[in-house]
Design a protein around this motif. Structure first.
Motif, PDB file in Angstrom:
ATOM      1  N   LYS A 128       0.833  -1.189   0.000  1.00 19.94           N
ATOM      2  CA  LYS A 128       0.000   0.000   0.000  1.00 19.94           C
ATOM      3  C   LYS A 128       0.875   1.248   0.000  1.00 19.94           C
ATOM      4  O   LYS A 128       0.448   2.318   0.438  1.00 19.94           O
ATOM      5  CB  LYS A 128      -0.913  -0.004   1.245  1.00 19.94           C
ATOM      6  N   GLY A 129       2.101   1.060  -0.485  1.00 22.07           N
ATOM      7  CA  GLY A 129       3.066   2.150  -0.458  1.00 22.07           C
ATOM      8  C   GLY A 129       2.844   3.149  -1.569  1.00 22.07           C
ATOM      9  O   GLY A 129       1.946   3.021  -2.396  1.00 22.07           O
ATOM     10  N   VAL A 130       3.688   4.143  -1.591  1.00 24.78           N
ATOM     11  CA  VAL A 130       3.516   5.265  -2.502  1.00 24.78           C
ATOM     12  C   VAL A 130       3.551   4.832  -3.959  1.00 24.78           C
ATOM     13  O   VAL A 130       2.709   5.217  -4.765  1.00 24.78           O
ATOM     14  CB  VAL A 130       4.617   6.325  -2.240  1.00 24.78           C
ATOM     15  N   ILE A 131       4.533   3.989  -4.313  1.00 27.01           N
ATOM     16  CA  ILE A 131       4.691   3.620  -5.718  1.00 27.01           C
ATOM     17  C   ILE A 131       3.487   2.800  -6.200  1.00 27.01           C
ATOM     18  O   ILE A 131       2.877   3.093  -7.227  1.00 27.01           O
ATOM     19  CB  ILE A 131       6.015   2.844  -5.922  1.00 27.01           C
ATOM     20  N   ASN A 132       3.136   1.764  -5.425  1.00 20.38           N
ATOM     21  CA  ASN A 132       2.005   0.920  -5.825  1.00 20.38           C
ATOM     22  C   ASN A 132       0.700   1.710  -5.898  1.00 20.38           C
ATOM     23  O   ASN A 132      -0.069   1.569  -6.854  1.00 20.38           O
ATOM     24  CB  ASN A 132       1.849  -0.261  -4.858  1.00 20.38           C
ATOM     25  N   THR A 133       0.462   2.562  -4.923  1.00 19.99           N
ATOM     26  CA  THR A 133      -0.761   3.372  -4.925  1.00 19.99           C
ATOM     27  C   THR A 133      -0.818   4.248  -6.173  1.00 19.99           C
ATOM     28  O   THR A 133      -1.841   4.317  -6.862  1.00 19.99           O
ATOM     29  CB  THR A 133      -0.814   4.275  -3.672  1.00 19.99           C
ATOM     30  N   ALA A 134       0.305   4.871  -6.463  1.00 25.07           N
ATOM     31  CA  ALA A 134       0.331   5.759  -7.617  1.00 25.07           C
ATOM     32  C   ALA A 134       0.092   4.977  -8.899  1.00 25.07           C
ATOM     33  O   ALA A 134      -0.690   5.398  -9.768  1.00 25.07           O
ATOM     34  CB  ALA A 134       1.687   6.474  -7.684  1.00 25.07           C
ATOM     35  N   LEU A 135       0.754   3.807  -9.041  1.00 26.86           N
ATOM     36  CA  LEU A 135       0.596   3.019 -10.264  1.00 26.86           C
ATOM     37  C   LEU A 135      -0.848   2.537 -10.420  1.00 26.86           C
ATOM     38  O   LEU A 135      -1.384   2.500 -11.523  1.00 26.86           O
ATOM     39  CB  LEU A 135       1.556   1.830 -10.254  1.00 26.86           C
ATOM     40  N   ILE A 136      -1.484   2.145  -9.326  1.00 26.40           N
ATOM     41  CA  ILE A 136      -2.875   1.697  -9.409  1.00 26.40           C
ATOM     42  C   ILE A 136      -3.785   2.877  -9.758  1.00 26.40           C
ATOM     43  O   ILE A 136      -4.677   2.779 -10.597  1.00 26.40           O
ATOM     44  CB  ILE A 136      -3.315   1.043  -8.074  1.00 26.40           C
ATOM     45  N   ASP A 137      -3.499   4.032  -9.129  1.00 25.45           N
ATOM     46  CA  ASP A 137      -4.324   5.217  -9.371  1.00 25.45           C
ATOM     47  C   ASP A 137      -4.316   5.634 -10.834  1.00 25.45           C
ATOM     48  O   ASP A 137      -5.349   6.029 -11.383  1.00 25.45           O
ATOM     49  CB  ASP A 137      -3.835   6.393  -8.506  1.00 25.45           C
ATOM     50  N   ILE A 138      -3.130   5.549 -11.482  1.00 27.89           N
ATOM     51  CA  ILE A 138      -3.124   5.952 -12.890  1.00 27.89           C
ATOM     52  C   ILE A 138      -3.468   4.783 -13.805  1.00 27.89           C
ATOM     53  O   ILE A 138      -3.424   4.905 -15.027  1.00 27.89           O
ATOM     54  CB  ILE A 138      -1.774   6.587 -13.314  1.00 27.89           C
ATOM     55  N   GLY A 139      -3.819   3.627 -13.216  1.00 26.83           N
ATOM     56  CA  GLY A 139      -4.356   2.537 -13.996  1.00 26.83           C
ATOM     57  C   GLY A 139      -3.345   1.677 -14.712  1.00 26.83           C
ATOM     58  O   GLY A 139      -3.695   0.897 -15.592  1.00 26.83           O
ATOM     59  N   LEU A 140      -2.083   1.802 -14.377  1.00 29.00           N
ATOM     60  CA  LEU A 140      -1.072   0.986 -15.037  1.00 29.00           C
ATOM     61  C   LEU A 140      -1.119  -0.465 -14.569  1.00 29.00           C
ATOM     62  O   LEU A 140      -0.858  -1.387 -15.332  1.00 29.00           O
ATOM     63  CB  LEU A 140       0.319   1.557 -14.778  1.00 29.00           C
ATOM     64  N   ILE A 141      -1.442  -0.665 -13.300  1.00 32.52           N
ATOM     65  CA  ILE A 141      -1.541  -2.033 -12.772  1.00 32.52           C
ATOM     66  C   ILE A 141      -2.837  -2.154 -11.995  1.00 32.52           C
ATOM     67  O   ILE A 141      -3.430  -1.154 -11.584  1.00 32.52           O
ATOM     68  CB  ILE A 141      -0.345  -2.371 -11.839  1.00 32.52           C
ATOM     69  N   GLU A 142      -3.291  -3.397 -11.812  1.00 35.71           N
ATOM     70  CA  GLU A 142      -4.515  -3.595 -11.048  1.00 35.71           C
ATOM     71  C   GLU A 142      -4.237  -4.046  -9.638  1.00 35.71           C
ATOM     72  O   GLU A 142      -4.908  -3.639  -8.697  1.00 35.71           O
ATOM     73  CB  GLU A 142      -5.398  -4.625 -11.759  1.00 35.71           C
ATOM     74  N   ARG A 143      -3.245  -4.913  -9.532  1.00 36.83           N
ATOM     75  CA  ARG A 143      -2.882  -5.366  -8.192  1.00 36.83           C
ATOM     76  C   ARG A 143      -1.463  -4.893  -7.872  1.00 36.83           C
ATOM     77  O   ARG A 143      -0.645  -4.778  -8.780  1.00 36.83           O
ATOM     78  CB  ARG A 143      -2.948  -6.897  -8.124  1.00 36.83           C
ATOM     79  N   PRO A 144      -1.213  -4.599  -6.608  1.00 35.91           N
ATOM     80  CA  PRO A 144       0.117  -4.093  -6.250  1.00 35.91           C
ATOM     81  C   PRO A 144       1.236  -5.082  -6.624  1.00 35.91           C
ATOM     82  O   PRO A 144       1.051  -6.291  -6.529  1.00 35.91           O
ATOM     83  CB  PRO A 144       0.026  -3.898  -4.729  1.00 35.91           C
ATOM     84  N   ILE A 145       2.358  -4.516  -7.063  1.00 31.16           N
ATOM     85  CA  ILE A 145       3.540  -5.345  -7.309  1.00 31.16           C
ATOM     86  C   ILE A 145       4.240  -5.538  -5.973  1.00 31.16           C
ATOM     87  O   ILE A 145       4.406  -4.577  -5.219  1.00 31.16           O
ATOM     88  CB  ILE A 145       4.509  -4.630  -8.280  1.00 31.16           C
TER      89      ILE A 145
END
Lengths: 285, 354, 266
Positions: A128-145
């Protein structure tokens, strides 16, 4: 002994006493400790045997840890060189004002505690960190890496910790070159890329080599970063030693692992030095 | 007895002999230069006089006192170092005060002597400046004031002018000599610059490879060199190998290849010798006059003078001509060379050419 | 010299972001009003800075780290300066061995040093004492001081000392009035680098502290590995501020680049 030598030894005596008593003796004792036996009820025995080394060298678990440690150190070193060389060159070419600002930004973190810097990476890399949240928010990934508790995460944070050393080493090498050589190359018709690869890089090589040595040996024995980002799941040699000493309390086994780390780091350093001397000894005195 | 005497001074560093059997003396109040190429042992000699090196053998006697075993700090010598060695964290006045402090000179007298010393070197207006904000010439003066303020028995100058640019160097030569005379201090200077030594000294000690080569006044060292080395090291010189014939009443015959030249009477036995002739003693004549004929091969204009290289059958000769505003012989021109036979110096042939 | 092009400036920008990112994140998180680590914070609150005051163990730890850094850096400086003067001036029998010994703490993995100190101090019954901690830190930071002072000694003009001697100064006076002032920038720079290194040290310290001598990095480390509340971030933010102030100070006094490259540029 000459008067000068006597004086020199006299001046060094206070430091020599501290180092002999508090560095050489403890290292020797730890070396001996690694041959002692250990029993969970009786504690440390006084007998000497190779049992601890046999245990480490006979267990694939430890091979995995050592292999992981050195692989992490190697990849960290390569990335540091790839980033550090251009950054050092950029720093070298900056105007004095920008350079002093950039030095504060780029090299200053070296002076901030590793624990604090690693905490920053823990916040960035979590599920739930900054990078994963940001990537999910802009729709690049669906589940956190998954980045926490992985070797990749450790490498990333280690690069952050180690790259200033590489930059400093390369920068120091660049400063030793005659500032006019680049102009000379240019006057002979060389393009910027040619100047970099044919003139600048060869002169920076000694810095890259000494920087690599520092980065590799520090990465191989790094503790705080893998301890925080790897936890119990991704263990490296340093964290294993820590667990043996402060959790399992099997000091002799921990000492044996530590001695193997010391030996392998020293072997790498010495052979690296020999390699460098043989390859570059004539060019770089 | 002279004021400063060096007796058979020798210094060896392991297998290397830096100074060998060096004996010379310095009269009270005089200015003596130790002159030689780098590595000739002159700096080592200075270091031994100063007390920073211990002689392997020999004695140094200052005003009747043997300096052996006297530590450097008790010798009371003023030293000006090549790098000036100023204390960078102290002002000019503090630099000059240091030696007086070490001697526990009372405050009032200290202030007076600092003022006098700075006055002597014309730096009174800069006493609160730090060395790093001063020019090379000014630093030099500070170093001099610092060395002189302790009223040393002997002033040692180690290449004092080598860090100054050419123009300033000439000014400081005169200035240094003025200060030395006003202070009346016996001075020993080490230098590799022959023009500096000639201009400043009462007497020059020429050294080469650790040994003394000549000890005489500047005029005598230049005019009466006793060896090929000295003749070539001081000023320019045409040196030729020759064979000395029997000396007659009006001089000696010198065989240079197929040419026979006449020189002054020589004290040397007949046989191989070296002859030296200064370029400024050679006159140019018409192609059919003079003692030797040659062709001008090179010509350099130096403002107040011309320097010509003339090819002759006994070898190349340098000729110096004062610029009198007239045209000078051109390259390729055939000229005659003439000189006074008394200007030729006959020197022992060099056994091991350097 | 040619200046950097657009690509170089872009590279520098991205790299600077990479270097600053984790630090900015820590500072940002420290201002969260929430009870968990979140970035960017949903609001600005000093809640977790106030929380430091309710957790005196962090203040105690910071105080110990400060005292430890000052004491260890001072002891190491007193030992390293004479050694550097000996090593920095010409050869003598055993010089290289001495230098290698005094620089060896940089070569040995810190975890190995940690367990060696632990083993030694616990046999003497000194484990966890401030004195033991201080001496171990002194060993770890001696190489940093030695390197900087050696660089200063190398830049020292020997004839300056000879000048002082010729003017009548005794050896101690020469050292106090001439040598020390000349190498002082290196000594101060070395002390500061040593202090910062000691202040931040974790890997060795974690083995040889006890609860009453826990330093700030150890306190933070154990807190981070156990819980994840924004308290660690606010403590870290204060530590970062402290370091930055120190860093700017060092940069003004000595030059950060010179300090870290460890050789006299001028």
């Amino acid at each position: 002994m000459s008067a000068r030598a006597t004086r020199a030894w006299l001046l060094s005596t206070p430091a020599l006493i501290l180092f002999a008593v508090l560095l050489l003796v403890p290292l020797l004792m730890t070396f001996l400790l690694s041959f002692n036996s250990f029993d969970f009820y009786g504690g440390i025995g006084s007998d000497l045997s190779l049992a601890n080394y046999a245990e480490v060298l006979g267990d694939s678990y430890f091979y995995e840890i050592f292999g992981r440690t050195f692989l992490i150190a190697l990849i960290t070193t390569l990335i540091c060189a790839a980033i550090g060389v251009p950054q050092a060159y950029i720093l070298y070419r900056m105007s004095p004002l920008w350079r002093s600002i950039t030095v504060l930004i780029v090299i200053g973190p070296l002076l901030i505690s590793v624990v604090v810097r690693t905490l920053g990476w823990a916040i960035l890399l979590g599920n739930k960190g900054v990078i994963n949240t940001a990537l999910i928010d802009i729709g690049l990934i669906e589940r956190p890496i998954r980045m926490m508790y992985t070797s990749g995460g450790i490498v990333l944070a280690l690069v952050h910790v180690m790259v200033p050393f590489m930059i400093l080493a390369v920068w120091a090498a660049l400063q030793r070159q005659d500032p006019a050589v680049e102009s000379a190359a240019e006057s002979l018709g060389a393009r910027p890329a040619t100047i970099f690869f044919r003139i600048v890089l060869p002169q920076a090589i000694p810095g890259v080599l000494s920087g690599s040595l520092i980065v590799f040996s520090l990465s191989a024995s790094a503790f705080a970063t893998p301890a925080i980002l790897g936890g119990r799941r991704v263990k490296v040699v340093a964290t294993t030693v820590y667990d043996e000493f402060l959790n399992t309390l099997n000091w002799p086994l921990g000492a044996a692992i530590a001695m193997l780390l010391l030996a392998s780091v020293l072997v790498v350093m010495l052979s690296w030095n020999r390699l460098v001397e043989r390859r570059f000894g004539e060019v770089f005195q | 007895m002279a004021f400063l005497e060096l007796h058979s001074l020798t210094k060896r560093f392991g297998a290397i002999t830096a100074v060998e059997d060096l004996t010379f003396s310095v009269e009270r109040g005089s200015f003596v230069s130790l002159l030689g190429p780098s590595g000739c042992g002159k700096t080592t000699t200075l270091q031994m006089v100063a007390g920073f090196e211990t002689p392997t053998d020999g004695r140094i006697v200052l005003d009747g006192r043997d300096l052996s075993g006297v530590p450097a700090r008790e010798r009371g010598l003023g030293i000006v170092f090549q790098t000036y060695a100023l204390f960078a964290h102290m002002t000019v006045a503090e630099n000059v005060a240091f030696g007086l402090e070490m001697r526990k000179v009372a405050k009032a007298e200290r202030t007076r002597r600092i003022a006098d010393a700075l006055d002597l070197v014309h730096l009174s207006h800069l006493e609160d400046r730090y060395p790093r904000s001063m020019s090379g010439g000014q630093r030099q003066r500070v170093a001099l004031a610092r060395a002189l303020v302790i009223e040393p028995q002997l002033l040692l100058l180690d290449e004092p002018l080598s860090n100054l640019d050419a123009k300033l160097r000439e000014e400081m030569q005169l200035e240094l000599r003025r200060i030395q005379r006003e202070a009346g201090v016996t001075t020993l200077m080490v230098t590799h610059d022959q023009s500096e030594a000639l201009a400043m000294s009462d007497s020059i000690v020429v050294m080469d490879r650790g040994r003394l080569r000549q000890d005489a006044t500047p005029f005598d060292v230049y005019e009466m060199p006793q060896s090929s080395f000295v003749s070539r090291f001081l000023g320019k010189s045409n040196n030729l190998a020759a064979r000395l014939g029997e000396s007659g009443p009006d001089g000696a015959a010198l065989h240079c290849g197929n040419v026979v030249l006449h020189g002054p009477k020589a004290d040397l036995p007949p046989g191989p010798v070296e002859i030296a002739l200064r370029p400024e003693r050679i006159a140019l004549t018409g192609p059919d006059g003079g003692k030797l004929r040659g062709t001008v091969a090179e010509r350099v204009f130096m403002g107040n003078q011309w320097l010509l290289r003339v090819e002759t059958e006994i070898g190349d000769m340098l000729v110096m001509r004062y610029n009198t505003g007239r045209r000078e012989a051109d390259i390729g021109e055939t000229v005659g060379l003439d000189w006074n036979p008394a200007d030729i110096r006959i020197l022992p042939a060099e056994t091991n050419p350097a | 010299m040619r200046r950097n092009g657009a690509a170089a400036i872009a590279f520098n920008l991205v790299f600077s972001l990479f270097m600053l990112g984790p630090i900015i994140v820590v500072i940002g998180v420290a201002f969260t009003p929430e009870g968990f680590l979140e970035f960017p914070p949903s609001g600005i609150s000093l809640r977790w800075f106030r929380a430091i005051l309710d957790n005196p163990e962090f203040i105690t730890a910071a105080w110990i780290s400060l005292k430890l850094g000052v004491a260890a850096a001072s002891v190491a400086t007193v030992l390293a300066v004479p050694a550097a003067l000996a090593i920095g001036r010409g050869r003598f029998a055993g010089r290289d061995a001495l230098q290698a010994l005094f620089l060896s703490p940089l070569m040995v993995p810190t975890v190995v040093l940690g367990i060696a100190f632990l083993r030694f101090l616990s046999l003497l019954g000194l484990n966890g004492t401030f004195t033991g901690l201080m001496l171990c830190h002194a060993i770890i930071i001696t190489p940093f001081i030695l390197r900087l002072v050696l660089a200063s000694v190398a830049g020292l003009d020997r004839s300056v000392e000879m000048a002082a001697i010729s003017l009548g100064a005794r050896p101690l006076t020469v050292f106090r009035r001439v040598t020390l002032p000349a190498i002082l920038p290196g000594v101060i720079g070395g002390w500061m680098l040593a202090f910062i290194t000691s202040f931040d040290e974790l890997t060795v310290t974690v083995f040889i502290v006890n609860p009453s001598t826990t330093t700030l990095p150890v306190r933070l480390f154990s807190h981070i590995t156990q819980t994840t509340d924004p308290l660690v971030a606010s403590v870290s933010a204060v530590a970062i501020l402290f370091t930055v102030v120190l860093m700017v100070l060092v940069d003004r006094l000595y030059g950060l680049d010179r300090l870290l490259i460890g050789e006299g540029k001028r």
